[in-house]
Design a protein around this motif. Structure first.
Motif, PDB file in Angstrom:
ATOM      1  N   CYS A 129      36.222 -14.950 -13.172  1.00  0.00           N
ATOM      2  CA  CYS A 129      34.782 -15.126 -12.950  1.00  0.00           C
ATOM      3  C   CYS A 129      34.451 -15.321 -11.476  1.00  0.00           C
ATOM      4  N   ASN A 130      35.401 -15.857 -10.728  1.00  0.00           N
ATOM      5  CA  ASN A 130      35.148 -16.130  -9.313  1.00  0.00           C
ATOM      6  C   ASN A 130      35.235 -14.889  -8.431  1.00  0.00           C
ATOM      7  N   THR A 177      44.037 -24.128 -12.549  1.00  0.00           N
ATOM      8  CA  THR A 177      42.868 -23.662 -13.288  1.00  0.00           C
ATOM      9  C   THR A 177      43.312 -22.671 -14.364  1.00  0.00           C
ATOM     10  N   GLN A 227      38.550 -18.698 -15.083  1.00  0.00           N
ATOM     11  CA  GLN A 227      37.825 -19.055 -13.866  1.00  0.00           C
ATOM     12  C   GLN A 227      38.178 -18.143 -12.702  1.00  0.00           C
ATOM     13  N   ILE A 228      39.450 -17.782 -12.568  1.00  0.00           N
ATOM     14  CA  ILE A 228      39.761 -16.942 -11.409  1.00  0.00           C
ATOM     15  C   ILE A 228      39.156 -15.547 -11.566  1.00  0.00           C
ATOM     16  N   PRO A 251      41.944 -18.139  -5.558  1.00  0.00           N
ATOM     17  CA  PRO A 251      41.746 -19.598  -5.569  1.00  0.00           C
ATOM     18  C   PRO A 251      42.303 -20.302  -4.332  1.00  0.00           C
ATOM     19  N   ARG A 256      34.602 -11.946  -6.205  1.00  0.00           N
ATOM     20  CA  ARG A 256      33.414 -11.464  -5.506  1.00  0.00           C
ATOM     21  C   ARG A 256      33.850 -10.700  -4.252  1.00  0.00           C
ATOM     22  N   GLY A 283      33.943 -11.191 -14.665  1.00  0.00           N
ATOM     23  CA  GLY A 283      34.224 -10.624 -13.349  1.00  0.00           C
ATOM     24  C   GLY A 283      34.653  -9.162 -13.345  1.00  0.00           C
ATOM     25  N   GLY A 334      37.406 -14.706  -4.047  1.00  0.00           N
ATOM     26  CA  GLY A 334      37.645 -15.334  -5.341  1.00  0.00           C
ATOM     27  C   GLY A 334      39.091 -15.725  -5.568  1.00  0.00           C
ATOM     28  N   TYR A 339      39.660 -16.861  -0.158  1.00  0.00           N
ATOM     29  CA  TYR A 339      38.864 -17.492  -1.221  1.00  0.00           C
ATOM     30  C   TYR A 339      37.456 -16.927  -1.292  1.00  0.00           C
TER      31      TYR A 339
END
Ligand code: PLP
Length: 357
Positions: free
Chosen positions: A345-346, A338, A342-343, A277, A348, A38, A275, A272
């Motif tokens: 990569c999320n 998580t 992941q956070i 969470p 956006r 990310g 990204g 969210y």
């Protein structure tokens, strides 16, 4: 303009890369798959290219993006090719290529490659994701050698539980690897970030550093080397609206948080869809004007609520750090059930702004 943005500190990135390399006493691939977790693969690669021994990505699409941006350093495809016809591009662009399955070996043997390949031969030493079975490992190595299509082979495996420093599984995987590679003279690559940080006994001529580059810890508990990492990404925004509510008022979707006293709350332009969470609960830490506070109620698509009750000077336009140098991404991730991987990569929608620290 909407004030949500991700600041990327390239100086911190280089600090973390050097830490990985020095601590490992080995060559280090900077793992920049998934758009550098990310952070932006091209910018990250450009920032590291003068000192990195190479890069690792998940697939040829990601590797080509780097070449198209002018990155000339070695690039390893961590899952090799998905279809045999990628081999032509692998040769053309000098990508290094993992071989994790016998079908890939068959494809190499069946394909005329113009130039010798650089192969990382992956063993399944016990994670049971991809990787050759130990019983096939020697034969695979010798088939590659006999093909006449390979310039170099690096022996590789991946550990499932290196983030658990007290778990015996990593030593078991190491033993499986050592037995399978006996007699094969080649460089070795076994260590990801947690193994690089916590498992000095695992040999690795090449480490593959991912999450640690970005300054986040892969461990659940505190760890000596994790304390030396510098967070690279700061996700920030601003308070765009302030509300004064009496006790007993529900806040946000579902009314999951109800004020238990008269409260001041701030609406922050972050949700969210950026990204952040959605599963981060009430109580997740945030920083408002330099002071720790907390998230209240459910995260919406474009907004979330924070508590301003104890920060009287905070108000409209106050800067809010969602994670970064003060609020660790790993803390937010843990609250949301998580992991920092992941956070990141999320991420956006928010613009990424790069600086030298
Ligand atoms: C993603 C990946 C890494 C990097 O893992 P980190 O835990 O982020 O350091 C290393 N090796 C392989 C094979 C990977 O897929």
């Amino acid at each position: 303009m909407r004030p949500a943005r991700a600041l990327i500190d390239l100086q911190a990135l280089r600090h973390n890369y050097r830490l990985a390399r020095e601590n490992a006493g080995a060559k280090s691939l900077a793992v920049i798959k998934a758009d550098a977790y990310g952070h932006g693969a091209v910018r990250v690669a450009q920032a590291l290219e003068s000192e990195a021994d190479g890069f690792a990505v998940a697939c040829i699409e990601e590797a080509l993006e780097l070449r198209q941006a002018g990155i000339k350093a070695p690039v390893l495809l961590l899952e090799g090719f998905f279809e045999a016809d990628e081999l032509a591009l692998i040769v053309e662009h000098d990508f290094w290529c993992v071989v994790h399955s016998l079908w890939q070996l068959d494809a190499i043997e069946a394909t005329a490659v113009g130039k010798p390949l650089h192969i990382w031969l992956k063993l399944d030493s016990g994670m049971h994701r991809v990787g050759l079975h130990p019983a096939d490992y020697h034969a695979a190595y010798h088939r590659l050698q006999a093909s006449g299509k390979v310039a170099k082979i690096v022996l590789m495996s991946h550990f499932a539980r290196a983030d658990e420093p007290d778990c015996a599984r990593s030593d078991e995987q190491l033993a499986v690897f050592q037995a399978a590679r006996q007699g094969l003279i080649a460089e070795v690559s076994l260590r990801n970030s947690p193994a690089t940080m916590a498992w000095p006994n695992i040999p690795s001529d090449w480490v593959r550093a991912g999450i640690m580059l970005y300054g986040a810890t892969p461990f659940e508990h505190s760890q000596a080397m994790a304390d030396q990492l510098q967070p690279v990404m700061t996700l920030e925004s601003k308070v765009i609206c302030v509300r004064e509510l009496p006790a007993g008022e529900p806040v946000g979707y579902g009314g999951t948080f109800v004020t238990d006293r008269a409260m001041r709350i701030g609406l922050v332009a972050m949700g969210y869809a950026d990204g952040y969470p959605r599963h981060a609960p009430t109580g997740t830490p945030v920083l408002v004007d330099g002071q720790r506070s907390q998230l209240l109620g459910r995260v919406s698509m474009d907004m979330l609520c924070v508590d301003l009750s104890d920060i009287p000077k905070a108000g409209l336009g106050s800067r809010v750090e969602l994670w970064g140098k003060h609020i660790l991404a790993s803390e937010v991730a843990a609250k949301a059930g998580t992991i920092p991987y992941q956070i990141f990569c999320n991420l956006r929608r928010v613009p990424r702004l790069y600086s030298e620290g």
